[in-house]
Write a protein that holds these residues in place. Sequence first.
Motif, PDB file in Angstrom:
ATOM      1  N   ASP A 131     -26.432  -4.658  39.875  1.00 52.97           N
ATOM      2  CA  ASP A 131     -25.415  -4.868  38.853  1.00 52.97           C
ATOM      3  C   ASP A 131     -26.105  -5.143  37.525  1.00 52.97           C
ATOM      4  O   ASP A 131     -27.186  -5.725  37.490  1.00 52.97           O
ATOM      5  N   PHE A 132     -25.457  -4.712  36.440  1.00 52.61           N
ATOM      6  CA  PHE A 132     -25.951  -5.069  35.113  1.00 52.61           C
ATOM      7  C   PHE A 132     -24.759  -5.170  34.174  1.00 52.61           C
ATOM      8  O   PHE A 132     -23.658  -4.721  34.490  1.00 52.61           O
ATOM      9  N   SER A 133     -24.997  -5.804  33.040  1.00 48.84           N
ATOM     10  CA  SER A 133     -23.914  -5.974  32.071  1.00 48.84           C
ATOM     11  C   SER A 133     -24.449  -5.772  30.667  1.00 48.84           C
ATOM     12  O   SER A 133     -25.649  -5.870  30.409  1.00 48.84           O
ATOM     13  N   VAL A 134     -23.516  -5.480  29.768  1.00 45.58           N
ATOM     14  CA  VAL A 134     -23.820  -5.285  28.358  1.00 45.58           C
ATOM     15  C   VAL A 134     -22.776  -6.057  27.572  1.00 45.58           C
ATOM     16  O   VAL A 134     -21.600  -6.070  27.934  1.00 45.58           O
ATOM     17  N   ARG A 135     -23.188  -6.697  26.500  1.00 46.83           N
ATOM     18  CA  ARG A 135     -22.240  -7.400  25.642  1.00 46.83           C
ATOM     19  C   ARG A 135     -22.503  -6.990  24.197  1.00 46.83           C
ATOM     20  O   ARG A 135     -23.635  -6.694  23.814  1.00 46.83           O
ATOM     21  N   PHE A 136     -21.427  -6.946  23.419  1.00 44.87           N
ATOM     22  CA  PHE A 136     -21.574  -6.553  22.030  1.00 44.87           C
ATOM     23  C   PHE A 136     -20.410  -7.094  21.212  1.00 44.87           C
ATOM     24  O   PHE A 136     -19.360  -7.441  21.751  1.00 44.87           O
ATOM     25  N   ASN A 137     -20.630  -7.163  19.898  1.00 48.64           N
ATOM     26  CA  ASN A 137     -19.579  -7.581  18.969  1.00 48.64           C
ATOM     27  C   ASN A 137     -18.641  -6.410  18.729  1.00 48.64           C
ATOM     28  O   ASN A 137     -19.086  -5.318  18.385  1.00 48.64           O
ATOM     29  N   GLN A 138     -17.357  -6.640  18.910  1.00 50.62           N
ATOM     30  CA  GLN A 138     -16.361  -5.616  18.622  1.00 50.62           C
ATOM     31  C   GLN A 138     -15.685  -5.971  17.304  1.00 50.62           C
ATOM     32  O   GLN A 138     -15.045  -7.005  17.206  1.00 50.62           O
ATOM     33  N   LYS A 139     -15.861  -5.114  16.335  1.00 48.91           N
ATOM     34  CA  LYS A 139     -15.230  -5.330  15.033  1.00 48.91           C
ATOM     35  C   LYS A 139     -14.142  -4.294  14.798  1.00 48.91           C
ATOM     36  O   LYS A 139     -13.755  -4.049  13.671  1.00 48.91           O
ATOM     37  N   GLY A 140     -13.686  -3.670  15.884  1.00 47.05           N
ATOM     38  CA  GLY A 140     -12.624  -2.677  15.793  1.00 47.05           C
ATOM     39  C   GLY A 140     -13.117  -1.265  15.611  1.00 47.05           C
ATOM     40  O   GLY A 140     -12.319  -0.340  15.535  1.00 47.05           O
ATOM     41  N   THR A 141     -14.423  -1.049  15.510  1.00 47.67           N
ATOM     42  CA  THR A 141     -14.949   0.291  15.248  1.00 47.67           C
ATOM     43  C   THR A 141     -15.511   0.983  16.479  1.00 47.67           C
ATOM     44  O   THR A 141     -15.644   2.198  16.488  1.00 47.67           O
ATOM     45  N   ILE A 142     -15.849   0.249  17.526  1.00 50.72           N
ATOM     46  CA  ILE A 142     -16.433   0.844  18.732  1.00 50.72           C
ATOM     47  C   ILE A 142     -15.305   1.310  19.649  1.00 50.72           C
ATOM     48  O   ILE A 142     -14.454   0.523  20.046  1.00 50.72           O
ATOM     49  N   THR A 143     -15.307   2.614  19.967  1.00 49.02           N
ATOM     50  CA  THR A 143     -14.241   3.176  20.801  1.00 49.02           C
ATOM     51  C   THR A 143     -14.726   3.634  22.168  1.00 49.02           C
ATOM     52  O   THR A 143     -13.923   3.800  23.080  1.00 49.02           O
ATOM     53  N   SER A 144     -16.038   3.857  22.324  1.00 49.60           N
ATOM     54  CA  SER A 144     -16.567   4.249  23.636  1.00 49.60           C
ATOM     55  C   SER A 144     -18.017   3.798  23.760  1.00 49.60           C
ATOM     56  O   SER A 144     -18.690   3.531  22.766  1.00 49.60           O
ATOM     57  N   VAL A 145     -18.465   3.717  25.025  1.00 47.08           N
ATOM     58  CA  VAL A 145     -19.832   3.283  25.334  1.00 47.08           C
ATOM     59  C   VAL A 145     -20.439   4.292  26.291  1.00 47.08           C
ATOM     60  O   VAL A 145     -19.818   4.685  27.276  1.00 47.08           O
ATOM     61  N   LYS A 146     -21.667   4.708  25.976  1.00 47.81           N
ATOM     62  CA  LYS A 146     -22.373   5.699  26.795  1.00 47.81           C
ATOM     63  C   LYS A 146     -23.597   5.043  27.424  1.00 47.81           C
ATOM     64  O   LYS A 146     -24.335   4.324  26.750  1.00 47.81           O
TER      65      LYS A 146
END
Length: 163
Positions: A131-146
């Motif tokens: 298992d792994f995880s990713v965290r990031f700041n969402q400022k309303g501009t990120i719509t998808s993650v690859k």
Amino acid sequence: MFRIISYVLFGLFLCLMVACESQSLNSSASNGSSKSIPLQNTIVYLFFEMEATSAGGEKVTHTDTKIAEGTLKSSSVENKENIPGNLLITMLGKDGGIIEERIIEDPLNPVLEVYAEEGLNKAKVKLKKADFSVRFNQKGTITSVKVEKLTINSKNNLLTIKL
């Protein structure tokens, strides 16, 4: 006289209880599901499962998403080396443009510290599932993650999810 004071104190007690109850209802309504949190100035946590396939490849599955209010400090995110085997996590905008990139260590082949007779050593461990995880700041501009696996000459796309 004692009876009047007791009625007044009882009335104040009831008013206090009603006020506390209404405040409790308001705070529980604002702390409801993650859908009630706006997608601006939030921290998004994405959880994944990675599994080695019998053909020698990897399969990545998105297992969960959590959203919390706040922002990550820029110093709390550390990229790993750009070497074959590690994963490249790319946050994309509406137009498909790259907003942010992260490199994380290969979850199926982590390097662990091992204590042996000669002292502390690092050893690479091969896992079938991790298992792994990713965290990031969402400022309303990120719509998808690859999620991509880095190779010597290119990148292999393992998964793309829409937020």
